[in-house]
Design a protein around this motif. Structure first.
Motif, PDB file in Angstrom:
ATOM      1  N   ASP A   1      13.942   0.042   0.538  1.00 18.76           N
ATOM      2  CA  ASP A   1      14.946  -0.767   1.212  1.00 18.76           C
ATOM      3  C   ASP A   1      15.912   0.128   1.969  1.00 18.76           C
ATOM      4  OD1 ASP A   1      16.706   0.308  -0.679  1.00 18.76           O
ATOM      5  OD2 ASP A   1      16.819  -1.535  -1.869  1.00 18.76           O
ATOM      6  N   GLY A   2      16.961  -0.455   2.517  1.00 19.77           N
ATOM      7  CA  GLY A   2      17.909   0.294   3.327  1.00 19.77           C
ATOM      8  C   GLY A   2      18.642   1.381   2.576  1.00 19.77           C
ATOM      9  N   GLN A   3      18.658   1.274   1.237  1.00 20.59           N
ATOM     10  CA  GLN A   3      19.324   2.295   0.423  1.00 20.59           C
ATOM     11  C   GLN A   3      18.333   3.304  -0.161  1.00 20.59           C
ATOM     12  OE1 GLN A   3      20.284  -1.168   0.105  1.00 20.59           O
ATOM     13  NE2 GLN A   3      21.764  -0.475   1.658  1.00 20.59           N
ATOM     14  N   GLY A   4      17.063   3.230   0.278  1.00 21.45           N
ATOM     15  CA  GLY A   4      16.055   4.170  -0.190  1.00 21.45           C
ATOM     16  C   GLY A   4      15.466   3.835  -1.541  1.00 21.45           C
ATOM     17  N   ARG A   5      15.681   2.605  -2.031  1.00 22.50           N
ATOM     18  CA  ARG A   5      15.148   2.204  -3.332  1.00 22.50           C
ATOM     19  C   ARG A   5      13.753   1.612  -3.165  1.00 22.50           C
ATOM     20  NH1 ARG A   5      20.658  -1.008  -4.571  1.00 22.50           N
ATOM     21  NH2 ARG A   5      19.788  -2.064  -2.745  1.00 22.50           N
TER      22      ARG A   5
ATOM     23  N   SER B   1       7.698  -8.445  -0.329  1.00 28.98           N
ATOM     24  CA  SER B   1       8.918  -7.659  -0.120  1.00 28.98           C
ATOM     25  C   SER B   1       8.750  -6.741   1.091  1.00 28.98           C
ATOM     26  CB  SER B   1       9.223  -6.826  -1.361  1.00 28.98           C
ATOM     27  OG  SER B   1       9.411  -7.663  -2.487  1.00 28.98           O
ATOM     28  N   MET B   2       9.625  -6.920   2.077  1.00 30.77           N
ATOM     29  CA  MET B   2       9.540  -6.141   3.314  1.00 30.77           C
ATOM     30  C   MET B   2      10.501  -4.963   3.270  1.00 30.77           C
ATOM     31  SD  MET B   2       9.053  -8.910   6.403  1.00 30.77           S
ATOM     32  CE  MET B   2      10.545  -9.839   6.059  1.00 30.77           C
ATOM     33  N   GLY B   3      10.003  -3.801   3.656  1.00 28.11           N
ATOM     34  CA  GLY B   3      10.843  -2.617   3.691  1.00 28.11           C
ATOM     35  C   GLY B   3      10.259  -1.544   4.582  1.00 28.11           C
ATOM     36  N   ASP B   4      10.892  -0.395   4.583  1.00 26.52           N
ATOM     37  CA  ASP B   4      10.484   0.734   5.433  1.00 26.52           C
ATOM     38  C   ASP B   4       9.370   1.528   4.761  1.00 26.52           C
ATOM     39  OD1 ASP B   4      12.429   0.242   7.471  1.00 26.52           O
ATOM     40  OD2 ASP B   4      13.952   1.017   6.110  1.00 26.52           O
ATOM     41  N   LEU B   5       8.317   1.812   5.527  1.00 26.39           N
ATOM     42  CA  LEU B   5       7.173   2.553   5.009  1.00 26.39           C
ATOM     43  C   LEU B   5       7.409   4.051   5.148  1.00 26.39           C
ATOM     44  CD1 LEU B   5       4.260   2.592   3.912  1.00 26.39           C
ATOM     45  CD2 LEU B   5       3.482   2.498   6.295  1.00 26.39           C
ATOM     46  N   GLN B   6       7.186   4.787   4.059  1.00 28.03           N
ATOM     47  CA  GLN B   6       7.267   6.239   4.059  1.00 28.03           C
ATOM     48  C   GLN B   6       5.966   6.804   3.494  1.00 28.03           C
ATOM     49  OE1 GLN B   6      10.826   7.301   1.887  1.00 28.03           O
ATOM     50  NE2 GLN B   6      12.187   6.532   3.487  1.00 28.03           N
ATOM     51  N   VAL B   7       5.557   7.973   3.998  1.00 28.85           N
ATOM     52  CA  VAL B   7       4.264   8.549   3.604  1.00 28.85           C
ATOM     53  C   VAL B   7       4.401  10.042   3.348  1.00 28.85           C
ATOM     54  CG1 VAL B   7       2.853   6.839   4.829  1.00 28.85           C
ATOM     55  CG2 VAL B   7       3.650   8.881   6.043  1.00 28.85           C
ATOM     56  N   ARG B   8       3.428  10.578   2.610  1.00 31.53           N
ATOM     57  CA  ARG B   8       3.340  12.017   2.415  1.00 31.53           C
ATOM     58  C   ARG B   8       1.881  12.371   2.138  1.00 31.53           C
ATOM     59  NH1 ARG B   8       6.336  12.627  -3.537  1.00 31.53           N
ATOM     60  NH2 ARG B   8       4.731  11.523  -4.749  1.00 31.53           N
ATOM     61  N   GLY B   9       1.532  13.641   2.378  1.00 32.69           N
ATOM     62  CA  GLY B   9       0.159  14.063   2.147  1.00 32.69           C
ATOM     63  C   GLY B   9      -0.166  15.342   2.892  1.00 32.69           C
TER      64      GLY B   9
ATOM     65  N   ARG C   1      12.495  12.646   4.190  1.00 30.56           N
ATOM     66  CA  ARG C   1      13.532  12.148   3.295  1.00 30.56           C
ATOM     67  C   ARG C   1      13.000  12.265   1.868  1.00 30.56           C
ATOM     68  NH1 ARG C   1      14.861   6.646   6.804  1.00 30.56           N
ATOM     69  NH2 ARG C   1      15.527   7.727   8.700  1.00 30.56           N
ATOM     70  N   ASP C   2      13.558  13.202   1.131  1.00 35.04           N
ATOM     71  CA  ASP C   2      13.080  13.484  -0.228  1.00 35.04           C
ATOM     72  C   ASP C   2      11.585  13.785  -0.237  1.00 35.04           C
ATOM     73  OD1 ASP C   2      15.648  12.964  -1.268  1.00 35.04           O
ATOM     74  OD2 ASP C   2      15.221  10.818  -1.352  1.00 35.04           O
ATOM     75  N   GLY C   3      11.116  14.478   0.806  1.00 34.90           N
ATOM     76  CA  GLY C   3       9.712  14.846   0.876  1.00 34.90           C
ATOM     77  C   GLY C   3       8.806  13.795   1.491  1.00 34.90           C
ATOM     78  N   TRP C   4       9.360  12.661   1.898  1.00 33.21           N
ATOM     79  CA  TRP C   4       8.585  11.570   2.480  1.00 33.21           C
ATOM     80  C   TRP C   4       8.891  11.453   3.976  1.00 33.21           C
ATOM     81  CZ3 TRP C   4       5.313   8.376  -0.468  1.00 33.21           C
ATOM     82  CH2 TRP C   4       5.389   8.545  -1.865  1.00 33.21           C
ATOM     83  N   PHE C   5       7.845  11.160   4.762  1.00 36.80           N
ATOM     84  CA  PHE C   5       8.027  10.977   6.198  1.00 36.80           C
ATOM     85  C   PHE C   5       8.272   9.494   6.496  1.00 36.80           C
ATOM     86  CE2 PHE C   5       6.322   9.883  10.409  1.00 36.80           C
ATOM     87  CZ  PHE C   5       7.124  10.703  11.195  1.00 36.80           C
ATOM     88  N   PRO C   6       9.399   9.161   7.157  1.00 31.31           N
ATOM     89  CA  PRO C   6       9.677   7.761   7.505  1.00 31.31           C
ATOM     90  C   PRO C   6       8.897   7.359   8.752  1.00 31.31           C
ATOM     91  CG  PRO C   6      11.502   9.173   8.190  1.00 31.31           C
ATOM     92  CD  PRO C   6      10.498  10.070   7.524  1.00 31.31           C
ATOM     93  N   THR C   7       8.028   6.387   8.634  1.00 34.98           N
ATOM     94  CA  THR C   7       7.123   6.030   9.721  1.00 34.98           C
ATOM     95  C   THR C   7       7.758   5.179  10.801  1.00 34.98           C
ATOM     96  OG1 THR C   7       6.356   3.991   8.652  1.00 34.98           O
ATOM     97  CG2 THR C   7       5.200   6.056   8.083  1.00 34.98           C
TER      98      THR C   7
ATOM     99  N   VAL D   1       4.659  -5.474   9.359  1.00 32.36           N
ATOM    100  CA  VAL D   1       5.394  -6.639   9.850  1.00 32.36           C
ATOM    101  C   VAL D   1       5.897  -6.368  11.256  1.00 32.36           C
ATOM    102  CG1 VAL D   1       7.379  -8.134   9.428  1.00 32.36           C
ATOM    103  CG2 VAL D   1       6.052  -7.260   7.496  1.00 32.36           C
ATOM    104  N   ASP D   2       6.322  -5.139  11.482  1.00 35.85           N
ATOM    105  CA  ASP D   2       6.828  -4.768  12.801  1.00 35.85           C
ATOM    106  C   ASP D   2       7.200  -3.305  12.802  1.00 35.85           C
ATOM    107  OD1 ASP D   2       7.419  -5.499  15.457  1.00 35.85           O
ATOM    108  OD2 ASP D   2       8.398  -7.322  14.771  1.00 35.85           O
ATOM    109  N   ARG D   3       7.410  -2.773  14.007  1.00 36.63           N
ATOM    110  CA  ARG D   3       8.081  -1.493  14.135  1.00 36.63           C
ATOM    111  C   ARG D   3       9.575  -1.751  13.936  1.00 36.63           C
ATOM    112  NH1 ARG D   3       6.362   3.201  13.594  1.00 36.63           N
ATOM    113  NH2 ARG D   3       7.594   4.119  15.272  1.00 36.63           N
ATOM    114  N   THR D   4      10.259  -0.795  13.334  1.00 29.11           N
ATOM    115  CA  THR D   4      11.691  -0.960  13.085  1.00 29.11           C
ATOM    116  C   THR D   4      12.428  -1.323  14.367  1.00 29.11           C
ATOM    117  OG1 THR D   4      11.567   0.647  11.291  1.00 29.11           O
ATOM    118  CG2 THR D   4      13.744   0.177  12.179  1.00 29.11           C
TER     119      THR D   4
END
Length: 541
Positions: free
Chosen positions: A375-379, A387-395, A412-418, A433-436
């Motif tokens: 979510d907007g607070q990184g939780r 539940s809709m939120g921001d997708l982050q990835v790592r690898g 962000r904490d080792g994760w890439f915000p897509t 759902v959409d691009r931010t």
């Protein structure tokens, strides 16, 4: 205690050596810019790539230095993939669909010392050469006789690729490069500011090739014939030039002939079993298939990525012609594959509508890609499909830093915000759902422009659709549907809006419909919503 296994680095040169040794007579078929059909083999590519490596030695290009390319999908570009990266240099693929100003800026930012180009793009080279003083060697991918006087005048000293190779032999041993050394460089499309450089390594590229060939991804083997419609200048053709060599499959490279009729003819004649590209390309192929009343004879499956594939397109391939569709999602920053929508056994017994509800999702991650939704607070948000939120990835094939950005790492904490707003279901299937930057927020609630577009695309009169946010005094933003209709068809605003009844919540239904002749597309075939919004706002003034 460590294991007692041999240590051999993962290198791009290892892919072409493997293909040449065990699949040396497998064909690489190319539609050349000269118009004819060219045939070579993996053994032939390996030989010429080694001659190219020796030629680059003679030109003085050092390990780690960049060679840019402006070229279509063809055997010479394929040779660059291996001759440049395999010898320790960095191949920088440039998108010729960008504006010349952007191309010149990217060449300078990358620090390219040499640049190879198809003669199709000679006008671009003539326009940018004087603005790229760091480029010492301009190499035309042709015979010397094909270089025009105009090009020689604009770019003094321009070299012929075939002449360069003719002056070398293939007695060359690929260097033992550190697997973490840079191998290739791609730039993002620059829709939100200057393009950003993504620098891949030999290790990341080979691991990505392994993963992309897996049965639940592209499902490639030596028995396949693959046609990458996605350009080799677009995120390394989604890794297909590497995955093809890894399994030793036949490769068909379409050059500039990307219209539906040309693609159909190439696929039919060469027994193509698998192809990959963006939705706008598949519209042309589907139209040709419908005119022919059949599919290309051997075509088994297609991978659709780059933008959301509408249910109508998936159904047209599968129900109309028996061609399996796999929906995929990724980014330049991810090499690019992140998820692929391959059904599980439990989905096969579902009814058509329930099965399609899974297939329109972007799919589940490949091994090597980890993801989370916050979510907007990184939780962390639950994987409940709602539940809709921001997708982050790592690898291991996902960006850590942008090339020469001068900015802190985007992680962000080792994760890439897509930059994608998504839901994830309990099985790990991601649905974008959409691009931010494109999501519509109406009265404090999100509306998915992608879902609005996909519904519109299911209408028989709609050729292309885009949904954009327009300012609204009461609700802040409201959705506007923009449509291009199919030739010889008519549909009214009222009919299209009524088409949404029962498919989405009433407050999701667009407020209006605009009919236009063409929707602006970006350099990679994606809808340019910012440009479209500006056009419509300007028309209101």
């Amino acid at each position: 205690m460590n294991g007692l296994m041999q240590e051999h680095g993962l290198r791009i040169s290892g892919l072409i050596e493997f293909a040449a040794r065990y699949h040396g007579d497998t064909e690489i078929v190319s539609r050349r810019v000269e118009g004819d059909l060219h045939r070579t083999t993996y053994a032939g590519v390996n030989s010429r790539a080694k001659r190219l490596a020796r030629a680059l030695d003679a030109l003085g290009l050092q390990a780690g230095e960049r060679l840019g390319s402006l070229a279509w999908n063809g055997y010479r570009h394929f040779e660059l993939y291996y001759g440049v990266s395999g010898s320790g240099r960095v191949l920088h693929t440039l998108n010729p669909r960008l504006h010349p100003d952007q191309i010149a800026w990217i060449i300078q930012h990358a620090g390219d010392r040499a640049l190879a180009f198809d003669m199709t793009f000679a006008p671009i080279i003539q326009a940018v050469a004087s603005r790229c003083p760091a480029v010492e060697h301009w190499i035309a991918l042709c015979e010397a006789g094909a270089i025009t006087p105009e090009l020689r005048q604009a770019v003094p000293g321009v070299l012929s690729y075939e002449d360069l190779l003719a002056g070398q032999d293939d007695h060359y041993v690929w260097p033992e490069i550190d697997e973490n050394a840079a191998s290739s460089l791609c730039y993002t499309s620059g829709t939100t500011g200057d393009p950003k450089g993504v620098l891949y390594s030999h290790r990341s590229t080979v691991l990505h090739a392994y993963a992309s060939a897996l049965p639940d991804v592209m499902n490639l083997s030596a028995r396949d014939c693959v046609l990458p419609v996605v350009p080799m200048f677009h995120v390394n053709a989604w890794g297909i030039p590497y995955a093809a060599a890894l399994v030793g499959c036949k490769l068909v490279l379409p050059g500039p002939a990307l219209d539906g009729a040309s693609l159909f003819a190439s696929m039919d004649a060469e027994a193509v079993t698998f192809a990959a590209g963006v939705p706008t390309i598949w519209l042309g192929l589907l139209g040709q298939m419908q005119r022919e009343g059949r599919k290309p004879a051997a075509l088994r499956s297609v991978l659709i990525g780059g933008a959301a594939a509408p249910a109508a397109m998936i159904s047209a391939f599968q129900d109309g012609f028996g061609v399996e569709v796999r929906h995929a999602w990724g980014m330049t920053e991810m090499s690019p594959l992140g998820t692929v929508c391959t059904l599980k056994n439990k989905h096969l017994g579902l009814g058509p509508e329930q099965r399609m509800a899974v297939q329109v999702k972007q799919g589940r991650p490949l091994f090597g890609v980890d993801l989370r939704v916050v979510d907007g607070q990184g939780r962390d948000l639950p994987w409940d499909g709602a539940s809709m939120g921001d997708l982050q990835v790592r690898g291991p094939w996902i960006l850590r830093d942008y090339y020469r950005s001068g900015q802190p790492s985007p992680l962000r904490d080792g994760w890439f915000p897509t930059g994608d707003v998504v839901t994830v279901d309990p099985d790990g299937y991601v649905q974008i759902v959409d691009r931010t930057k494109d999501v519509i927020k109406s009265g404090g609630e999100w509306i998915s422009s992608i879902e609005i577009e996909n519904i519109a695309m299911a209408h028989p009169a709609v050729a292309m659709a885009a949904c954009i946010a327009m300012p609204d005094a009461k609700w802040d933003e409201r959705p506007l549907l923009v449509v291009v209709t199919k030739p010889q068809t008519e549909v009214s605003r009222e009919e299209l809006l009524a088409f949404y009844e029962g498919k989405v919540a009433k407050w999701w239904v667009p407020d209006d419909v605009r009919f236009i002749d063409a929707i602006p597309l970006g350099a990679t075939g994606k809808i340019q919503k910012n440009k479209l919004r500006q056009q419509l706002l300007a028309a209101q003034c």
